[in-house]
Scaffold this active site. Structure first.
Site, PDB file in Angstrom:
ATOM      1  N   SER A  67      48.329  38.250  48.700  1.00 50.29           N
ATOM      2  CA  SER A  67      47.126  37.726  48.054  1.00 50.29           C
ATOM      3  C   SER A  67      45.867  37.972  48.893  1.00 50.29           C
ATOM      4  O   SER A  67      44.778  37.576  48.508  1.00 50.29           O
ATOM      5  CB  SER A  67      47.287  36.239  47.799  1.00 50.29           C
ATOM      6  OG  SER A  67      47.467  35.583  49.021  1.00 50.29           O
ATOM      7  N   THR A 199      44.483  32.562  49.345  1.00 43.91           N
ATOM      8  CA  THR A 199      43.344  33.012  50.164  1.00 43.91           C
ATOM      9  C   THR A 199      43.600  32.580  51.579  1.00 43.91           C
ATOM     10  O   THR A 199      44.108  31.470  51.788  1.00 43.91           O
ATOM     11  CB  THR A 199      42.048  32.298  49.691  1.00 43.91           C
ATOM     12  OG1 THR A 199      41.738  32.720  48.367  1.00 43.91           O
ATOM     13  CG2 THR A 199      40.867  32.591  50.602  1.00 43.91           C
ATOM     14  N   THR A 217      40.295  37.256  50.507  1.00 43.54           N
ATOM     15  CA  THR A 217      41.262  37.206  49.405  1.00 43.54           C
ATOM     16  C   THR A 217      41.116  38.438  48.530  1.00 43.54           C
ATOM     17  O   THR A 217      40.064  39.088  48.540  1.00 43.54           O
ATOM     18  CB  THR A 217      41.028  35.942  48.535  1.00 43.54           C
ATOM     19  OG1 THR A 217      42.054  35.837  47.543  1.00 43.54           O
ATOM     20  CG2 THR A 217      39.678  35.978  47.829  1.00 43.54           C
ATOM     21  N   ARG A 227      35.131  39.993  38.246  1.00 45.63           N
ATOM     22  CA  ARG A 227      35.265  38.564  38.545  1.00 45.63           C
ATOM     23  C   ARG A 227      35.153  38.301  40.055  1.00 45.63           C
ATOM     24  O   ARG A 227      35.776  38.974  40.869  1.00 45.63           O
ATOM     25  CB  ARG A 227      36.627  38.071  38.043  1.00 45.63           C
ATOM     26  CG  ARG A 227      36.896  36.576  38.270  1.00 45.63           C
ATOM     27  CD  ARG A 227      37.742  36.327  39.488  1.00 45.63           C
ATOM     28  NE  ARG A 227      38.158  34.918  39.593  1.00 45.63           N
ATOM     29  CZ  ARG A 227      38.686  34.381  40.691  1.00 45.63           C
ATOM     30  NH1 ARG A 227      38.873  35.121  41.763  1.00 45.63           N
ATOM     31  NH2 ARG A 227      39.023  33.122  40.714  1.00 45.63           N
ATOM     32  N   THR A 250      41.258  26.845  49.055  1.00 42.74           N
ATOM     33  CA  THR A 250      42.095  27.851  48.392  1.00 42.74           C
ATOM     34  C   THR A 250      42.534  27.276  47.054  1.00 42.74           C
ATOM     35  O   THR A 250      42.654  26.067  46.907  1.00 42.74           O
ATOM     36  CB  THR A 250      43.316  28.225  49.255  1.00 42.74           C
ATOM     37  OG1 THR A 250      44.101  29.197  48.559  1.00 42.74           O
ATOM     38  CG2 THR A 250      44.199  27.030  49.582  1.00 42.74           C
ATOM     39  N   GLY A 251      42.755  28.156  46.089  1.00 38.63           N
ATOM     40  CA  GLY A 251      43.206  27.683  44.779  1.00 38.63           C
ATOM     41  C   GLY A 251      42.426  28.353  43.665  1.00 38.63           C
ATOM     42  O   GLY A 251      41.904  29.453  43.843  1.00 38.63           O
TER      43      GLY A 251
HETATM   44  N1  ASP Z   1      40.450  30.948  45.574  1.00 35.23           N
HETATM   45  C1  ASP Z   1      40.915  32.283  45.299  1.00 35.23           C
HETATM   46  C2  ASP Z   1      40.219  32.824  44.094  1.00 35.23           C
HETATM   47  O1  ASP Z   1      40.085  32.115  43.116  1.00 35.23           O
HETATM   48  C3  ASP Z   1      42.395  32.378  45.122  1.00 35.23           C
HETATM   49  C4  ASP Z   1      43.232  31.384  45.897  1.00 35.23           C
HETATM   50  O2  ASP Z   1      42.832  30.894  46.930  1.00 35.23           O
HETATM   51  O3  ASP Z   1      44.346  31.064  45.481  1.00 35.23           O
HETATM   52  O4  ASP Z   1      39.843  33.974  44.110  1.00 35.23           O
END
Ligand code: ASP
Length: 339
Positions: A67, A199, A217, A227, A250-251
């Site tokens: 990721s 991330t 990320t 995006r 993260t998320g």
């Molecule tokens: N926050 C990141 C994004 O939306 C992905 C992640 O951290 O899971 O690009």
């Protein structure tokens, strides 16, 4: 994420919450080689910015769990694009890149934006051109693995995807899409799930209390081209202020960036909250509006205290993160129960 957690869990001692101590490196997920790289940078006399850059760059080179860095999260066109940022908590300078193409070392380019321009963020093709001019190598970020993810997605009628209010019906068909005449506000399309992203978010604090934070990320798998998530946005993906501390998130960035959780957490610590409470407040604010969002945050202050919090949803009840400080003789894997 789960597989990686199991593997790393078995290799790394899982410690209870450790003692506050400086210097400190803390990062999201069990990306322990990244923690080690950042810690090594501090130990060899590097600055907190060097630590964050080296730590995040290690994840970009290793692809961490797929990721971060090249060869992961192909977009609707099958291309991997990168988002990254770095923040200097002494000067409040930020460098960020978003939708970066063909350059592997996104956090390095982010630092170049900070140190070699008076801007804060560069995006897309122009960011790649800037990177090449600054000496970064342009190369294809596609791998057999990312090509395979992309071709399986095409075979499966482009499911899942992030489109809504378009035709043909995006829940059953690939594009190209056109806008539907009516916009159904109530139409619930999926947000990012637990598996399609992660991330590296990192905070480094030295003995003198200098703070830096950063992220890197490749965003969400099957994202709409162009995006940009939360990770390169100051205050969303990460925030640093050497008079307080730092935070990194993260998320599901599409949801999380609406709430600037890293900024909120740092402001909570400024107002006197301990890092765990500050992290919880940032998660609670998002939960109020999106009860089932997927996300987590790490927080640390200039006394070396740290904490984390996450939103409990199906498939995500524990969040793993890494810490290095003088109390841990090697990067320590910690966890927090989501609430
Ligand atoms: N926050 C990141 C994004 O939306 C992905 C992640 O951290 O899971 O690009």
């Amino acid at each position: 994420m789960c597989l990686v957690v199991v593997v790393v869990y078995s290799l790394t001692l899982l410690l209870p919450l450790g003692q506050a101590s400086l210097p400190l490196v803390i990062n999201t997920w069990p990306f322990k080689d990244a923690t080690g790289a950042a810690w090594g940078a501090l130990q060899s006399g590097g600055s907190v910015l060097d630590a964050v850059e080296k730590g995040c760059a290690r994840c970009e080179a290793d692809q961490c769990d797929g990721s971060v860095g090249y060869g992961g999260s192909p977009d609707e066109n099958g291309e991997t694009t990168l988002d990254a940022m770095i923040m200097n908590g002494d000067t409040m300078e930020v460098g960020a890149v978003a939708d970066l193409r063909r350059i592997k070392n996104a956090v390095g380019v982010a630092r170049a934006v900070m140190e070699r321009t008076t801007h804060t963020m560069l995006v897309g093709e122009s960011a790649s051109l800037f990177a090449e001019n600054m000496g970064f190598t342009a190369e294809d970020l596609t791998t057999n693995k990312s090509l395979n993810i992309f071709s399986e997605w095409l075979k499966g009628n482009c499911q899942p995807n992030y489109r809504k209010n378009v035709f043909p019906d995006p829940s059953a068909h690939c594009g190209p899409y056109k806008p539907r005449a009516t916009v159904r506000d109530k139409q619930m399309r999926r947000h990012a799930n637990v598996n399609s992203h992660d991330t590296i978010g990192m905070i480094a604090i030295d003995q003198a209390g200098h703070v830096a934070a950063g992220t890197s990320t490749n965003g969400l798998t099957h994202k709409v081209p162009g995006r940009v998530g939360d990770s390169p946005i100051a205050g969303a993906g990460a925030y640093a202020d050497s008079s307080v501390g730092g935070a990194a998130a993260t998320g599901d960035g599409d949801v999380m960036m609406r709430f600037l959780p890293s900024y909120l957490a740092v402001e909570q610590m400024r107002a006197g909250a301990d890092p765990s409470t500050a992290c919880k407040t940032a998660i609670s604010r998002i939960k109020r509006h999106y009860a089932d969002f997927f996300g987590a945050i790490i927080c640390a202050n200039t006394t070396g205290h740290y904490g984390a919090a996450c939103n409990k949803v199906a498939g995500f009840s524990t969040f793993f993160y890494m810490v290095s400080n003088p109390e841990t003789d090697k990067p320590a894997l910690l966890s927090v129960d989501c609430f």
